[in-house]
Design an enzyme around this catalytic site. Sequence first.
Site, short mmCIF file in Angstrom:
data_model
loop_
_atom_site.label_atom_id
_atom_site.label_comp_id
_atom_site.label_asym_id
_atom_site.label_seq_id
_atom_site.Cartn_x
_atom_site.Cartn_y
_atom_site.Cartn_z
N LYS A 1 0.84 -1.20 0.00
CA LYS A 1 0.00 0.00 0.00
C LYS A 1 0.87 1.25 0.00
O LYS A 1 1.93 1.29 0.63
CB LYS A 1 -0.93 -0.02 1.22
CG LYS A 1 -2.01 1.05 1.23
CD LYS A 1 -2.93 0.86 2.42
CE LYS A 1 -4.01 1.93 2.49
NZ LYS A 1 -4.91 1.73 3.65
N SER B 1 -9.71 1.82 2.82
CA SER B 1 -8.85 2.59 1.92
C SER B 1 -7.81 1.74 1.19
O SER B 1 -7.13 2.21 0.28
CB SER B 1 -8.11 3.68 2.72
OG SER B 1 -7.26 3.10 3.71
N SER C 1 -9.95 -0.76 7.00
CA SER C 1 -9.43 -0.54 5.66
C SER C 1 -8.76 -1.76 5.04
O SER C 1 -8.40 -1.72 3.86
CB SER C 1 -8.43 0.64 5.67
OG SER C 1 -9.10 1.84 5.90
#
Length: 543
Positions: A119, A194, A218
């Site tokens: 990420k 996210s 997330s």
Amino acid sequence: MLLSTLQTPRSLSRLSLTRHSHSYTSRASLTDQTPTLTTSPPPHSEILSTRQTLLSRRASAADLALSRLAHLRLAEPRLRAFLHLPDDDALLAQARRVDARIAAGDDPGPLAGVLIGVKDNICTKDMPSTGGSRVLAGYRPPFDATAVKRVRELGGIVVGKTNMDEFGMGSTTEASAFQVTANPWDESRVPGGSSGGSAAAVSARQCVVSLGSDTGGSVRQPASFCGVVGLKPTYGRVSRFGLMAYASSLDTIGCFGSSVADTGILLHAIAGHDRFDATSSKQDVPDFQSHFVSVSSLESKPLKGLRVGLIRETIDKGVDAGVISAIRAAAMHFEELGCSVNEVSLPSFSLGLPAYYILAVSESSSNLSRYDGIRYGNQVYADELDSLYGGSRAEGFGSEVKMRILMGTYALSAGYYDAYYKRAQQVRTIIRNSFKEALSQNDILISPAAPSAAYKIGEKKNDPLAMYAGDIMTVNVNLAGLPALVLPCGFVEDGPAGLPVGLQMIGAAFNEGELLRVGHIFEQTLENCRFVPPFVADDDIAF
């Protein structure tokens, strides 16, 4: 006295648990319409398979990396899961180091040759790390995050940086400053957020596993939307060094995989104390792989005696009927495996969402103050210091981030601190105690990972309250600092091939091993479900 008390459990066998349209037997009726819902062998470990392939010399790490990279690039224009990719030479250099270890007779490591997505808010020294924000566009950290460093040391190959909502603030990946990621199951839908890019990349088999971050769900919500396994570890189990801070008391680095085994192996690789993170725990990290038992050696009731509590408030109003059906069918499957399944009530569960958003935005308003164009962040030209600060932030931050900073600053202001921030901390204590009591009577708790399956891109972008409400299933776990595992358990009839539904399993602190053991048995015995997106199945891709 707690506002939340456990009510007398009710056995699920006495509830209305008829097999709904998404239960295991009736899902087989969908197999004539879609190739993705056919009976298939239980999930295996791509990590272990890759290691065996390398050690037996059937293929080199360089060959495997090139094969996976070709598929990644082919799928990327449709999915837009990655923000940054290394050039082929840089990727092959990582793979050839693994091949050199094997040629020298050395152990290449448990993650040898495994392509891992990271990420974009987790620092990597050889690739940009922007946190999905224009304020950090082009930023290259001078160091690796501890989790990334450990992955590399164990033979893992970082294949790229995945898309995300800016600084982790969002539930759809639409708040990225650069692009919107599509859900591999239906490209007109969101992958969740996210960590949507990390989940989509694993779902589409662009990489074997990936790292994400979980502040309020997330990792778990996008795992549910994309039909993959997502694990949020206990707070402190994994070092946060190198993770861009959103809400420091809630942030954790989590793992995605296409199977429970892969997720557990990745967690073992990155877990453990780190002297660079004062909040990282010194608890011993068990060998999670020892918790995995092959389906061929399972008894008829492999989970006999396990106490499972279904959180009543998570299968009530506001949750889609298809999701409830899938979760009830999963509860029945637990009973078939020998568990005793009861409903438990946590009346304070609904308090978690407002408490979470007050605490998260308050901490973010403090953490993001560093992006001022001087200490961190791209700088705009200005004659005065205040104008430089304001201009750099106005140009660099997106609307969602600005809104949360303003909300957090308001909640922490002198006149409202006690009314908002202090009260939210008190609610957090109530939630933590209610979970502790529930887990004293149950070995694990289960719930949906989200109140719906993946929704359309743009559907909730202009309704932030509706989007925030989608986090109600996950935020309480972060407030309590507990581990949770999400794995696909069924489908709802929507999209071109149905949409996956994720089951959330919550355990006691530092009890990830039990969650992985139970999840591994659950997924191996789940029939008539194959969680592979249509275009991957249609291409008959095998790695």
